[in-house]
Enzyme design. Structure first.
Site, PDB file in Angstrom:
ATOM      1  N   ASP A   8       0.823  -1.221   0.000  1.00  0.00           N
ATOM      2  CA  ASP A   8       0.000   0.000   0.000  1.00  0.00           C
ATOM      3  C   ASP A   8       0.854   1.267   0.000  1.00  0.00           C
ATOM      4  O   ASP A   8       1.633   1.506   0.929  1.00  0.00           O
ATOM      5  CB  ASP A   8      -0.915   0.045   1.232  1.00  0.00           C
ATOM      6  CG  ASP A   8      -1.818  -1.171   1.357  1.00  0.00           C
ATOM      7  OD1 ASP A   8      -1.396  -2.279   0.972  1.00  0.00           O
ATOM      8  OD2 ASP A   8      -2.940  -1.019   1.863  1.00  0.00           O
ATOM      9  N   GLU A  39      -4.416   1.983  -2.837  1.00  0.00           N
ATOM     10  CA  GLU A  39      -5.653   2.430  -2.177  1.00  0.00           C
ATOM     11  C   GLU A  39      -5.481   3.637  -1.262  1.00  0.00           C
ATOM     12  O   GLU A  39      -6.465   4.290  -0.920  1.00  0.00           O
ATOM     13  CB  GLU A  39      -6.294   1.277  -1.383  1.00  0.00           C
ATOM     14  CG  GLU A  39      -5.513   0.902  -0.141  1.00  0.00           C
ATOM     15  CD  GLU A  39      -6.381   0.304   0.968  1.00  0.00           C
ATOM     16  OE1 GLU A  39      -7.570   0.071   0.746  1.00  0.00           O
ATOM     17  OE2 GLU A  39      -5.831   0.078   2.058  1.00  0.00           O
ATOM     18  N   ASN A  40      -4.221   3.930  -0.845  1.00  0.00           N
ATOM     19  CA  ASN A  40      -3.988   5.066   0.061  1.00  0.00           C
ATOM     20  C   ASN A  40      -3.138   6.157  -0.593  1.00  0.00           C
ATOM     21  O   ASN A  40      -2.542   6.994   0.096  1.00  0.00           O
ATOM     22  CB  ASN A  40      -3.279   4.605   1.341  1.00  0.00           C
ATOM     23  CG  ASN A  40      -3.978   3.445   2.022  1.00  0.00           C
ATOM     24  OD1 ASN A  40      -3.491   2.320   2.012  1.00  0.00           O
ATOM     25  ND2 ASN A  40      -5.142   3.702   2.595  1.00  0.00           N
ATOM     26  N   ASN A  67     -10.298  -1.582   0.609  1.00  0.00           N
ATOM     27  CA  ASN A  67     -11.458  -0.917   1.220  1.00  0.00           C
ATOM     28  C   ASN A  67     -11.481   0.596   0.972  1.00  0.00           C
ATOM     29  O   ASN A  67     -12.538   1.211   1.062  1.00  0.00           O
ATOM     30  CB  ASN A  67     -11.493  -1.198   2.731  1.00  0.00           C
ATOM     31  CG  ASN A  67     -10.189  -0.862   3.430  1.00  0.00           C
ATOM     32  OD1 ASN A  67      -9.117  -1.332   3.006  1.00  0.00           O
ATOM     33  ND2 ASN A  67     -10.248  -0.068   4.469  1.00  0.00           N
ATOM     34  N   HIS A  68     -10.330   1.196   0.660  1.00  0.00           N
ATOM     35  CA  HIS A  68     -10.297   2.646   0.428  1.00  0.00           C
ATOM     36  C   HIS A  68     -10.503   3.034  -1.042  1.00  0.00           C
ATOM     37  O   HIS A  68     -10.318   4.204  -1.397  1.00  0.00           O
ATOM     38  CB  HIS A  68      -8.978   3.237   0.921  1.00  0.00           C
ATOM     39  CG  HIS A  68      -8.889   3.307   2.423  1.00  0.00           C
ATOM     40  ND1 HIS A  68      -9.679   4.153   3.175  1.00  0.00           N
ATOM     41  CD2 HIS A  68      -8.126   2.616   3.314  1.00  0.00           C
ATOM     42  CE1 HIS A  68      -9.386   3.995   4.463  1.00  0.00           C
ATOM     43  NE2 HIS A  68      -8.459   3.058   4.571  1.00  0.00           N
ATOM     44  N   HIS A 153      -6.481  -8.403   0.170  1.00  0.00           N
ATOM     45  CA  HIS A 153      -6.520  -7.201   0.992  1.00  0.00           C
ATOM     46  C   HIS A 153      -7.324  -7.515   2.243  1.00  0.00           C
ATOM     47  O   HIS A 153      -8.559  -7.544   2.197  1.00  0.00           O
ATOM     48  CB  HIS A 153      -7.145  -6.074   0.178  1.00  0.00           C
ATOM     49  CG  HIS A 153      -6.907  -4.733   0.778  1.00  0.00           C
ATOM     50  ND1 HIS A 153      -5.718  -4.074   0.638  1.00  0.00           N
ATOM     51  CD2 HIS A 153      -7.683  -3.948   1.553  1.00  0.00           C
ATOM     52  CE1 HIS A 153      -5.780  -2.920   1.275  1.00  0.00           C
ATOM     53  NE2 HIS A 153      -6.962  -2.820   1.849  1.00  0.00           N
ATOM     54  N   HIS A 178      -3.018  -4.256   3.177  1.00  0.00           N
ATOM     55  CA  HIS A 178      -3.974  -3.601   4.097  1.00  0.00           C
ATOM     56  C   HIS A 178      -3.419  -3.325   5.494  1.00  0.00           C
ATOM     57  O   HIS A 178      -3.761  -2.317   6.083  1.00  0.00           O
ATOM     58  CB  HIS A 178      -5.289  -4.377   4.220  1.00  0.00           C
ATOM     59  CG  HIS A 178      -6.273  -3.780   5.188  1.00  0.00           C
ATOM     60  ND1 HIS A 178      -6.930  -2.594   4.928  1.00  0.00           N
ATOM     61  CD2 HIS A 178      -6.705  -4.185   6.416  1.00  0.00           C
ATOM     62  CE1 HIS A 178      -7.736  -2.323   5.960  1.00  0.00           C
ATOM     63  NE2 HIS A 178      -7.606  -3.259   6.866  1.00  0.00           N
ATOM     64  N   HIS A 180      -0.243  -2.803   6.292  1.00  0.00           N
ATOM     65  CA  HIS A 180       0.833  -1.810   6.136  1.00  0.00           C
ATOM     66  C   HIS A 180       2.122  -2.159   6.883  1.00  0.00           C
ATOM     67  O   HIS A 180       3.000  -1.311   6.995  1.00  0.00           O
ATOM     68  CB  HIS A 180       0.364  -0.410   6.564  1.00  0.00           C
ATOM     69  CG  HIS A 180      -0.695   0.182   5.683  1.00  0.00           C
ATOM     70  ND1 HIS A 180      -0.996   1.521   5.656  1.00  0.00           N
ATOM     71  CD2 HIS A 180      -1.544  -0.393   4.785  1.00  0.00           C
ATOM     72  CE1 HIS A 180      -1.961   1.758   4.800  1.00  0.00           C
ATOM     73  NE2 HIS A 180      -2.328   0.607   4.257  1.00  0.00           N
TER      74      HIS A 180
HETATM   75 FE   LIG Z   1      -3.984   0.359   2.929  1.00  0.00          FE
HETATM   76 FE   LIG Z   2      -7.025  -1.264   3.278  1.00  0.00          FE
END
Ligand SMILES: [Fe+2]
Ligand SMILES: [Fe+2]
Length: 274
Positions: A8, A39-40, A67-68, A153, A178, A180
């Site tokens: 990520d 995603e981030n 999820n993001h 994830h 996810h 990290h």
């Molecule tokens: Fe993430």
């Molecule tokens: Fe995530």
């Protein structure tokens, strides 16, 4: 084939470390294909079309999420015209975008990338194992795909490990995202699939999983509203998993973590040291 999966990417420092190091890594590791979880990427929350373009220009071939994925509203608008940007495949039917991509490398090899999201301690979703089963029955290693990479994830290490064994012998790499934080369990599973429970992040580790630390610490210590979280801005570590696959079987010959720059102890994929 040589693949790199980067964990990520968090905020500007995550984007900077990838832009700075990836062109050199592509050369030095003779990489055929590079995947990043994005995603981030946009201020810690989601991804934009401009950031996708920046990452492709830096040498990224495909971007997974989690999820993001919808944190930036524009993503729902452009994801359908960007086949290189994936969202979890087990989102409900009718969700924009796709969770699977079949890509071609510069040397004409085919790489199937799949993104699924876990269900433990996360929002309820369709079964990620059933989603993986469906795709693996369509794209077989040494058949329609020369390599298969699955980004799981998920929050729970158990769910990610279970996915590794579920796909063992049918994927080149199963890698978690996810949480990290890179895990120290990279290995080749008994039937030949490379595996690491979490790839870690591309972000500043003087933080709480990439976020400037004061706000998350306050959330844990006081039952009061806080400011919005923002990514930590210090120098990032690029955390990734390197895999070399067998050209005939598509299974893993080598797997090793890669860590460069920032605060974490560096790690170079071992087989390249000699
Ligand atoms: Fe993430
Ligand atoms: Fe995530």
């Amino acid at each position: 084939m040589r693949l790199l999966f980067c964990g990520d990417l968090v905020g500007r420092s995550g984007r900077d470390v990838v832009r700075e190091h990836l062109p050199r890594l592509r050369q030095e590791l003779a990489l055929d294909f590079v995947i990043v979880n994005g995603e981030n990427a946009a201020g810690g929350f989601g991804i934009t079309e401009r950031i996708c373009a920046e990452l492709y220009a830096a040498g990224v071939d495909a971007i997974t999420t989690g999820n993001h994925v919808w944190d930036q509203r524009e993503t729902m608008g452009f994801i359908n015209r960007d086949p290189r940007l994936l969202r979890p495949q087990n989102f409900p039917a009718g969700t924009p975008g796709r969770g699977v991509g079949l890509f071609q490398t510069a040397r004409g090899r085919k790489v199937m990338v799949m993104n699924v999201m876990g269900r433990l301690f996360m929002d309820p979703l369709d079964d990620p194992f059933a989603a993986v089963e469906r795709e693996l029955s369509i794209h077989r290693l040494a058949g329609t795909a020369d390599a298969v990479v699955i980004d799981v994830h998920a929050e729970a290490t158990s769910e990610k490990m279970a996915m590794g064994h579920f796909a063992d012998g049918r994927a080149s790499l199963v890698v978690g995202t996810h949480t990290h934080v890179p895990t120290a369990d990279s290995q080749i599973l008994p039937k030949g699939t490379a595996y690491q429970t979490d790839a870690g992040m591309c972000g500043d580790y003087d933080s709480v999983i990439g976020m400037e630390k004061a706000v998350p610490v306050a959330r844990f210590t006081r039952k009061m509203p806080t400011e919005r979280m923002a990514p930590a801005q210090g120098p990032a570590t690029l955390c990734a998993v390197f895999v070399e696959t067998d050209d005939k079987t598509g299974l893993a010959r080598q797997v090793a973590p890669l860590r460069v720059a920032g605060r974490l102890i560096p790690h170079w994929p071992i087989e390249l040291a000699d």
